[in-house]
Design an enzyme around this catalytic site. Sequence first.
Site, PDB file in Angstrom:
ATOM      1  CE  LYS A  82      -2.160  -5.023   2.898  1.00  0.00           C
ATOM      2  NZ  LYS A  82      -2.005  -3.954   3.897  1.00  0.00           N
ATOM      3  NE  ARG A 103      -4.220  -0.001  -0.524  1.00  0.00           N
ATOM      4  CZ  ARG A 103      -3.095  -0.682  -0.408  1.00  0.00           C
ATOM      5  NH1 ARG A 103      -2.901  -1.770  -1.119  1.00  0.00           N
ATOM      6  NH2 ARG A 103      -2.173  -0.281   0.428  1.00  0.00           N
ATOM      7  NE  ARG A 142       6.803  -0.314   5.359  1.00  0.00           N
ATOM      8  CZ  ARG A 142       5.607  -0.687   4.908  1.00  0.00           C
ATOM      9  NH1 ARG A 142       5.258  -1.962   4.953  1.00  0.00           N
ATOM     10  NH2 ARG A 142       4.761   0.190   4.445  1.00  0.00           N
ATOM     11  NE  ARG A 195       6.193   1.588   1.213  1.00  0.00           N
ATOM     12  CZ  ARG A 195       5.174   0.740   1.241  1.00  0.00           C
ATOM     13  NH1 ARG A 195       5.406  -0.555   1.251  1.00  0.00           N
ATOM     14  NH2 ARG A 195       3.950   1.187   1.285  1.00  0.00           N
ATOM     15  NE  ARG A 210       0.857   3.895   3.102  1.00  0.00           N
ATOM     16  CZ  ARG A 210       1.953   3.414   3.715  1.00  0.00           C
ATOM     17  NH1 ARG A 210       2.850   4.227   4.196  1.00  0.00           N
ATOM     18  NH2 ARG A 210       2.127   2.133   3.810  1.00  0.00           N
TER      19      ARG A 210
HETATM   20  P1  ADP Z   1       0.685  -0.542   2.317  1.00  0.00           P
HETATM   21  O1  ADP Z   1      -0.273  -1.709   2.390  1.00  0.00           O
HETATM   22  O2  ADP Z   1       1.780  -0.635   3.305  1.00  0.00           O
HETATM   23  O3  ADP Z   1       0.013   0.793   2.275  1.00  0.00           O
HETATM   24  P2  ADP Z   1       1.264  -1.142  -0.503  1.00  0.00           P
HETATM   25  O4  ADP Z   1       2.628  -1.479  -0.926  1.00  0.00           O
HETATM   26  O5  ADP Z   1       0.220  -2.209  -0.566  1.00  0.00           O
HETATM   27  O6  ADP Z   1       1.453  -0.575   0.963  1.00  0.00           O
HETATM   28  O7  ADP Z   1       0.719   0.122  -1.339  1.00  0.00           O
HETATM   29  C1  ADP Z   1       1.443   1.323  -1.460  1.00  0.00           C
HETATM   30  C2  ADP Z   1       0.664   2.328  -2.320  1.00  0.00           C
HETATM   31  O8  ADP Z   1       0.424   1.774  -3.633  1.00  0.00           O
HETATM   32  C3  ADP Z   1      -0.728   2.669  -1.788  1.00  0.00           C
HETATM   33  O9  ADP Z   1      -0.681   3.689  -0.815  1.00  0.00           O
HETATM   34  C4  ADP Z   1      -1.432   3.106  -3.083  1.00  0.00           C
HETATM   35  O10 ADP Z   1      -1.052   4.414  -3.467  1.00  0.00           O
HETATM   36  C5  ADP Z   1      -0.867   2.148  -4.105  1.00  0.00           C
HETATM   37  N1  ADP Z   1      -1.706   0.923  -4.230  1.00  0.00           N
HETATM   38  C6  ADP Z   1      -1.328  -0.353  -3.946  1.00  0.00           C
HETATM   39  N2  ADP Z   1      -2.340  -1.227  -4.144  1.00  0.00           N
HETATM   40  C7  ADP Z   1      -3.403  -0.479  -4.570  1.00  0.00           C
HETATM   41  C8  ADP Z   1      -4.755  -0.795  -4.920  1.00  0.00           C
HETATM   42  N3  ADP Z   1      -5.236  -2.032  -4.892  1.00  0.00           N
HETATM   43  N4  ADP Z   1      -5.557   0.241  -5.307  1.00  0.00           N
HETATM   44  C9  ADP Z   1      -5.111   1.503  -5.358  1.00  0.00           C
HETATM   45  N5  ADP Z   1      -3.854   1.865  -5.019  1.00  0.00           N
HETATM   46  C10 ADP Z   1      -3.000   0.897  -4.634  1.00  0.00           C
END
Ligand code: ADP
Length: 213
Positions: free
Chosen positions: A18, A93, A130, A157, A168
Site C-alpha cells: 500500500k 482499517r 523489510r 521496522r 498484525r
Molecule cells: P502496515 O500496513 O504495514 O501494518 P502501517 O504503517 O499502515 O503498517 O501501520 C502500522 C501501525 O500503525 C498499525 O499496526 C497500527 O498500530 C497503527 N495504525 C495505522 N493506521 C491505523 C488505523 N487506521 N487505525 C488504527 N491503527 C492504525
Amino acid sequence: MAVAERNLILLGAPGAGKGTQAQRLAVRFGIPQISTGDMLRAARREGTPLGKKAEEYMNKGALVPDEVVIGLVEERLGKPDAKAGFILDGFPRTIPQAEALDRMLLGRAPLVVVDIVLSETEVVRRLASRMVCAECGANAVGEGPACHDCGGPLVPRADDREQVVLNRLKVYRDQTEPLIAYYGSRSTYCRIDGARLPDDVTADIIKAVERHR
Ligand code: ADP
C-alpha cells in the site's frame, strides 16, 4: 478547467504494498498521500502525547483506537491540498473508521476503493525482510546500508518482528478484512493482484482508477 476530484483508498494486508503504491499514485495524480501509519510514526518520533499513546498499540501490532485515527484523518482531509482529492493508505482499517470516512466525504466525489490482494505466506516473507530508516522512517530501496533519502541507518521496522507480524495479520483478518464486504458491492471497488512487480501493480491500479473518472 478544474481537474476532477479523485478520492482513493488502498486496502490490503500489511506488506501488500500500500505504501509503495500510494507514493507512486500521489505523484501520478498530483494528490497527497495520507498514511495513518506514517503520521503515527512521525508523532512517535517527535514524542508528542498522541505519539506516546499510539506507541503502546503499535509496538504490539494492535490498532490505535478508532477515535484517535479518525480525528487525525478528519483534520488532514480538511487541509486545502486534499480538496482536489487524496490517497488514503492504512485508513480505514475498521468498519467504524469506514463509516466515519463516508460521513466525512458526504457531498464529495465517490471513493475509489483499491484492494491489493496478497497471500498470507507472501505477506510474512515480505515483512521479515523489510528494512526502514531509523532517522526518517522511509522504506529502504535496494540493498545499500544507508537511507536513500537522508543517509540514516537502516533497521528492521519495530513492528515487523515475527510475533508482532502474526498479531498484525490476525488484527487484519478480524478487523480490516470485513471492509471487503463493506465496499465490495460498490461499482468503484477494484481488486488488484499484489503478487507482482511494483510497476505492474501500479499500471493496473492506474487503469482501474481511470475507469472510474
Ligand atoms: P502496515 O500496513 O504495514 O501494518 P502501517 O504503517 O499502515 O503498517 O501501520 C502500522 C501501525 O500503525 C498499525 O499496526 C497500527 O498500530 C497503527 N495504525 C495505522 N493506521 C491505523 C488505523 N487506521 N487505525 C488504527 N491503527 C492504525
